[in-house]
Design a protein around this motif. Structure first.
Motif: not given
Length: 141
Positions: A8-9, A12, A134, A136-137
């Motif tokens: 996800w990082g 994302g 953005y 959240t990641c």
């Protein structure tokens, strides 16, 4: 679960950028396809929604917790929370303004079409969703 967070990082920010681009694409399509000139007032919710997304992405998620150490003093946590509150107020005002312009466009015949109002609402929603995706990641690790 660590692999999912790592994935996800990585993807994302791309997802957030695609959502942001889609929001602005709706708006550009509505302006280009409009039969009448769209006033600058109709541009403001999207511009301020982009600024609101930038505002709440200026805050790191780690700065919100109670165990965060700040070199600026003990009372810096309330500043961060106040900044986030103002950013979210700006974002909700943008949404309300775009819905108001949609209603105005739907009720009058001499202004822009209803599609312009719908595109303004979609633009604000997509831009703010992209900012949250953005936020959240993103991590500093």
């Amino acid at each position: 679960m660590e692999n999912l967070a790592l994935l996800w990082g990585i993807i994302g920010p791309g997802v957030a950028g695609a959502i942001f681009g889609a929001g602005w694409w709706f708006w550009v399509d509505a302006v280009v396809c409009s039969a009448v000139q769209v006033s600058f007032l109709h541009y403001l919710p999207g511009i301020f929604a982009s600024l609101a997304a930038l505002m709440f992405n200026c805050v790191n998620k780690d700065e919100i917790g109670y165990d965060y150490y700040s070199p600026y003093g003990d009372d810096s946590e309330w500043r961060v929370k106040l900044w986030l509150f103002v950013a979210y107020v700006v974002s909700f005002v943008c949404l309300a303004g775009s819905v108001g312009l949609l209603v105005q466009d739907a009720l009058t015949d001499k202004g822009p079409s209803v599609w312009t109002g719908v595109a303004g609402v979609l633009q604000c929603v997509f831009v703010l969703i992209s900012g949250l995706v953005y936020w959240t990641c993103y991590s500093e690790d």
